[in-house]
Design a protein around this motif. Structure first.
Motif, PDB file in Angstrom:
ATOM      1  N   LEU A 105       0.822  -1.211   0.000  1.00  0.00           N
ATOM      2  CA  LEU A 105       0.000   0.000   0.000  1.00  0.00           C
ATOM      3  C   LEU A 105       0.857   1.263   0.000  1.00  0.00           C
ATOM      4  O   LEU A 105       0.551   2.236  -0.698  1.00  0.00           O
ATOM      5  CB  LEU A 105      -0.946   0.002   1.202  1.00  0.00           C
ATOM      6  CG  LEU A 105      -2.098  -0.998   1.147  1.00  0.00           C
ATOM      7  CD1 LEU A 105      -2.835  -1.028   2.485  1.00  0.00           C
ATOM      8  CD2 LEU A 105      -3.052  -0.658   0.022  1.00  0.00           C
ATOM      9  N   ILE A 106       1.935   1.260   0.750  1.00  0.00           N
ATOM     10  CA  ILE A 106       2.841   2.406   0.788  1.00  0.00           C
ATOM     11  C   ILE A 106       3.467   2.620  -0.589  1.00  0.00           C
ATOM     12  O   ILE A 106       3.557   3.753  -1.075  1.00  0.00           O
ATOM     13  CB  ILE A 106       3.909   2.228   1.879  1.00  0.00           C
ATOM     14  CG1 ILE A 106       3.260   2.344   3.261  1.00  0.00           C
ATOM     15  CG2 ILE A 106       5.057   3.225   1.723  1.00  0.00           C
ATOM     16  CD1 ILE A 106       4.142   1.893   4.412  1.00  0.00           C
ATOM     17  N   ALA A 107       3.887   1.533  -1.239  1.00  0.00           N
ATOM     18  CA  ALA A 107       4.484   1.638  -2.576  1.00  0.00           C
ATOM     19  C   ALA A 107       3.468   2.177  -3.576  1.00  0.00           C
ATOM     20  O   ALA A 107       3.794   3.027  -4.414  1.00  0.00           O
ATOM     21  CB  ALA A 107       5.022   0.283  -3.020  1.00  0.00           C
ATOM     22  N   LEU A 108       2.229   1.711  -3.508  1.00  0.00           N
ATOM     23  CA  LEU A 108       1.194   2.206  -4.413  1.00  0.00           C
ATOM     24  C   LEU A 108       0.916   3.685  -4.181  1.00  0.00           C
ATOM     25  O   LEU A 108       0.776   4.465  -5.132  1.00  0.00           O
ATOM     26  CB  LEU A 108      -0.097   1.401  -4.228  1.00  0.00           C
ATOM     27  CG  LEU A 108      -0.084  -0.029  -4.756  1.00  0.00           C
ATOM     28  CD1 LEU A 108      -1.338  -0.769  -4.286  1.00  0.00           C
ATOM     29  CD2 LEU A 108       0.000  -0.037  -6.267  1.00  0.00           C
ATOM     30  N   ALA A 109       0.844   4.098  -2.926  1.00  0.00           N
ATOM     31  CA  ALA A 109       0.599   5.501  -2.608  1.00  0.00           C
ATOM     32  C   ALA A 109       1.756   6.372  -3.080  1.00  0.00           C
ATOM     33  O   ALA A 109       1.543   7.461  -3.622  1.00  0.00           O
ATOM     34  CB  ALA A 109       0.380   5.671  -1.104  1.00  0.00           C
ATOM     35  N   ALA A 110       2.990   5.899  -2.902  1.00  0.00           N
ATOM     36  CA  ALA A 110       4.162   6.666  -3.335  1.00  0.00           C
ATOM     37  C   ALA A 110       4.162   6.812  -4.852  1.00  0.00           C
ATOM     38  O   ALA A 110       4.448   7.896  -5.378  1.00  0.00           O
ATOM     39  CB  ALA A 110       5.443   5.982  -2.857  1.00  0.00           C
TER      40      ALA A 110
ATOM     41  N   THR B 266       1.557   9.356  -5.796  1.00  0.00           N
ATOM     42  CA  THR B 266       2.022  10.696  -5.452  1.00  0.00           C
ATOM     43  C   THR B 266       3.036  11.190  -6.474  1.00  0.00           C
ATOM     44  O   THR B 266       2.961  12.336  -6.929  1.00  0.00           O
ATOM     45  CB  THR B 266       2.641  10.708  -4.039  1.00  0.00           C
ATOM     46  OG1 THR B 266       1.643  10.297  -3.106  1.00  0.00           O
ATOM     47  CG2 THR B 266       3.159  12.078  -3.661  1.00  0.00           C
ATOM     48  N   ARG B 267       3.981  10.327  -6.873  1.00  0.00           N
ATOM     49  CA  ARG B 267       4.976  10.711  -7.876  1.00  0.00           C
ATOM     50  C   ARG B 267       4.302  11.044  -9.198  1.00  0.00           C
ATOM     51  O   ARG B 267       4.647  12.022  -9.858  1.00  0.00           O
ATOM     52  CB  ARG B 267       6.006   9.600  -8.069  1.00  0.00           C
ATOM     53  CG  ARG B 267       7.063   9.564  -6.986  1.00  0.00           C
ATOM     54  CD  ARG B 267       8.214   8.639  -7.364  1.00  0.00           C
ATOM     55  NE  ARG B 267       7.785   7.268  -7.575  1.00  0.00           N
ATOM     56  CZ  ARG B 267       7.664   6.352  -6.609  1.00  0.00           C
ATOM     57  NH1 ARG B 267       7.915   6.676  -5.361  1.00  0.00           N
ATOM     58  NH2 ARG B 267       7.281   5.128  -6.889  1.00  0.00           N
ATOM     59  N   ALA B 268       3.309  10.254  -9.588  1.00  0.00           N
ATOM     60  CA  ALA B 268       2.603  10.494 -10.846  1.00  0.00           C
ATOM     61  C   ALA B 268       1.878  11.830 -10.803  1.00  0.00           C
ATOM     62  O   ALA B 268       1.888  12.590 -11.778  1.00  0.00           O
ATOM     63  CB  ALA B 268       1.629   9.361 -11.127  1.00  0.00           C
ATOM     64  N   LEU B 269       1.248  12.141  -9.673  1.00  0.00           N
ATOM     65  CA  LEU B 269       0.557  13.424  -9.539  1.00  0.00           C
ATOM     66  C   LEU B 269       1.546  14.588  -9.571  1.00  0.00           C
ATOM     67  O   LEU B 269       1.290  15.619 -10.190  1.00  0.00           O
ATOM     68  CB  LEU B 269      -0.262  13.461  -8.249  1.00  0.00           C
ATOM     69  CG  LEU B 269      -1.512  12.588  -8.228  1.00  0.00           C
ATOM     70  CD1 LEU B 269      -2.130  12.583  -6.838  1.00  0.00           C
ATOM     71  CD2 LEU B 269      -2.519  13.065  -9.256  1.00  0.00           C
ATOM     72  N   GLU B 270       2.673  14.418  -8.900  1.00  0.00           N
ATOM     73  CA  GLU B 270       3.687  15.472  -8.891  1.00  0.00           C
ATOM     74  C   GLU B 270       4.243  15.685 -10.290  1.00  0.00           C
ATOM     75  O   GLU B 270       4.429  16.813 -10.722  1.00  0.00           O
ATOM     76  CB  GLU B 270       4.813  15.121  -7.918  1.00  0.00           C
ATOM     77  CG  GLU B 270       4.411  15.239  -6.466  1.00  0.00           C
ATOM     78  CD  GLU B 270       5.457  14.698  -5.507  1.00  0.00           C
ATOM     79  OE1 GLU B 270       6.431  14.059  -5.965  1.00  0.00           O
ATOM     80  OE2 GLU B 270       5.309  14.916  -4.299  1.00  0.00           O
TER      81      GLU B 270
END
Length: 73
Positions: A42-47, A50-54
């Motif tokens: 879950l942490i990897a998916l969220a990261a 987040t990177r994709a949004l950034e």
């Protein structure tokens, strides 16, 4: 909680036996490892999200900065 429900006397013999078998078959260390694995995923998916949004936000800012402004702008 297991011992409290057993001590309460509210379970039928069949349910008490079923719960005892489940308790005996449950390995807390395996449960902890499974939870840790899920949390890591879950942490990897969220990261990644987040990177994709950034990245998309940065691309939008670059595109906006390179747009020529008109008088109407």
């Amino acid at each position: 909680p297991y011992q409290r429900v057993i001590d309460s006397g509210i379970l039928t013999q069949a349910k008490a036996a079923e719960l005892a078998a489940l308790m005996e078959a449950t390995n807390p260390a395996d449960l902890t490892r499974g939870i840790t694995t899920i949390q890591t995923k879950l942490i990897a998916l969220a990261a990644a999200k987040t990177r994709a949004l950034e990245d998309s936000s940065t691309r939008a800012q670059i595109a906006e900065a390179s747009t020529t402004l008109s008088r109407a702008s």
